[in-house]
Design a protein around this motif. Structure first.
Motif, short mmCIF file in Angstrom:
data_model
loop_
_atom_site.label_atom_id
_atom_site.label_comp_id
_atom_site.label_asym_id
_atom_site.label_seq_id
_atom_site.Cartn_x
_atom_site.Cartn_y
_atom_site.Cartn_z
N LEU A 212 -4.51 7.89 -4.37
CA LEU A 212 -3.41 6.99 -3.96
C LEU A 212 -3.09 6.01 -5.08
O LEU A 212 -2.06 5.78 -5.36
CB LEU A 212 -3.79 6.24 -2.59
CG LEU A 212 -2.78 5.14 -2.25
CD1 LEU A 212 -1.64 5.78 -1.54
CD2 LEU A 212 -3.58 4.30 -1.19
N THR B 183 -3.02 -4.75 -4.08
CA THR B 183 -3.20 -3.95 -3.21
C THR B 183 -4.84 -3.91 -2.79
O THR B 183 -5.49 -4.79 -3.21
CB THR B 183 -2.95 -2.52 -3.65
OG1 THR B 183 -3.05 -1.66 -2.79
CG2 THR B 183 -4.13 -2.19 -4.83
N SER C 246 -6.94 4.39 10.85
CA SER C 246 -5.98 5.02 10.27
C SER C 246 -4.65 3.99 10.59
O SER C 246 -4.87 3.26 11.50
CB SER C 246 -5.74 6.28 10.37
OG SER C 246 -5.43 6.49 11.91
N LYS D 50 -9.62 3.28 -0.69
CA LYS D 50 -8.84 4.27 -0.08
C LYS D 50 -8.75 5.37 -1.11
O LYS D 50 -9.67 5.72 -2.38
CB LYS D 50 -7.41 3.87 -0.09
CG LYS D 50 -7.05 2.80 0.73
CD LYS D 50 -5.63 2.31 0.84
CE LYS D 50 -5.47 1.24 2.06
NZ LYS D 50 -4.31 0.86 1.92
N ARG E 66 -14.48 1.67 3.78
CA ARG E 66 -13.75 1.11 2.62
C ARG E 66 -14.57 0.11 1.63
O ARG E 66 -14.19 -0.36 0.59
CB ARG E 66 -12.78 0.00 3.42
CG ARG E 66 -11.76 0.88 4.41
CD ARG E 66 -10.89 1.51 3.52
NE ARG E 66 -10.05 0.64 2.56
CZ ARG E 66 -9.12 -0.23 2.87
NH1 ARG E 66 -8.55 0.12 4.54
NH2 ARG E 66 -8.48 -0.96 2.40
N SER F 98 0.74 -1.21 0.00
CA SER F 98 -0.03 0.05 0.07
C SER F 98 0.78 1.28 0.13
O SER F 98 0.23 2.46 0.14
CB SER F 98 -0.79 -0.13 1.02
OG SER F 98 -0.40 -0.25 2.19
#
Length: 338
Positions: free
Chosen positions: A203, A195, A256, A199, A284, A178
């Motif tokens: 990113l 991955t 987080s 997010k 998510r 990540s």
């Protein structure tokens, strides 16, 4: 090389016991999924209702019960609980038993899995260097008849993996990441990149995918030289409240990195996760009652260039999810991207 588009099932080893999980893996093949992946955790994210079956024997059982699906870890840490030589032997055995159907997904790990066993948890730079060295050693053991290796962290002397696939059927190694450093490493040396979804879009567009292509270019590899896999977190149900509240068990995913840094106890992880409102716990996930909305939001990852999408549903009724997604979502995706 054109990498085929594949759709897989994430078997939630943190949420279900091994026998129940095995039946879900078998059902995934029956419902048309192309692959089944699970994480190799020593402890789950949540204490109440949590599970943590060992991935290695479970994969062997799944291979015996199925005939078509690709199966693997997403991810396993070959640097602390396991000596890399043990992982080389285990996945060589799986590769011999189920040729062309096994993937070794690796990563730098979580404190949750290692600290409880009394292992020192180093800073990220050392974890990254350990992973690089472990992969090098695993590859050497798969390639060589007799291997002596003296690294910074691991060594073997006159080691041989006697039962291993032929070179053309060697188990591919996928690197889960990540962050940009491990993503670049995947582009340079791995057979695939892993991955996770959910997010911030930048990113992927500004950090991870550019890092992957940088690694590919540095190694002189084509942009489509490796498999690109993403675990897509989805909660699909005809009832909106059910779709939302299914995500509660997986609230730790919404914490987080700073909030869960160094946490090694599932009881503490659960305390932190239980304090989150349900909207954040579900943040998510693609949460929707509409199959077309699921397809549209999943399509964004395909359009970014991900070719292997592994779907993770957070609910207790995994059989219902597999049947609904297999009947309503996979056909739509295959039709759209055929």
């Amino acid at each position: 090389m054109t990498v085929p588009l594949r759709f897989g099932y994430k078997a939630s080893s943190e949420q279900f016991g091994p026998a129940e999980l095995l039946e879900f893996g078998v059902l995934a093949e029956e419902m048309g999924f192309d692959s089944v992946f699970l994480s190799d955790h020593f402890q789950p994210w949540m204490h109440d209702g949590g599970h943590a079956p060992a991935a290695l024997p479970w994969l062997g059982a799944l291979g015996q019960r199925t005939s078509r699906i690709v199966m693997g870890t997403s991810v396993l840490t070959p640097t602390f609980r396991y000596h890399p030589g043990v992982i080389a032997q285990a996945f060589a055995t799986l590769g011999v038993m189920y040729p062309g159907r096994v993937i070794l997904g690796v990563g730098t790990g979580e404190a949750l899995n290692e600290v409880t066993l009394g292992l020192e948890w180093p800073e990220p730079p050392e974890r990254f260097q350990r992973l690089k060295e472990a992969i090098t050693l695993i590859e050497k053991l798969w390639d060589g008849e007799r291997v002596t290796f003296e690294g910074t962290y691991y060594s073997v002397k006159d080691a041989t993996i006697y039962d291993r696939p032929a070179a053309e059927e060697k188990v591919p190694i996928y690197i889960g990441a990540s962050g940009p450093a491990a993503t670049r490493l995947a582009g340079r040396i791995a057979g695939g990149y892993i991955t996770t979804s959910g997010k911030a879009p930048e990113l992927y567009t500004d950090t991870l995918l550019p890092a992957l292509h940088e690694g590919l270019r540095k190694a002189g590899r084509a942009d489509d030289a490796i498999d690109t896999m993403i675990e897509v977190k989805v909660s699909y149900h005809p009832d909106a409240d059910t779709a939302l509240n299914k995500c509660r068990f997986w609230a730790p995913l919404a914490l987080s990195a700073d909030e869960k840094m160094g946490v090694h106890d599932p009881i503490e992880m659960q305390r932190l996760a239980d304090a989150l409102p349900i909207e954040r716990a579900a943040s998510r996930f693609i949460v929707s009652t509409d199959p077309d909305e699921h397809v549209e939001r999943i399509a964004r990852y395909i359009e970014l260039g991900f070719r292997h999408l592994v779907f993770h549903d957070p609910g207790e009724d995994q059989a219902e999810f597999l049947r609904m997604y297999g009947a309503e979502i996979l056909p739509r995706l295959r039709s759209r991207f055929s």
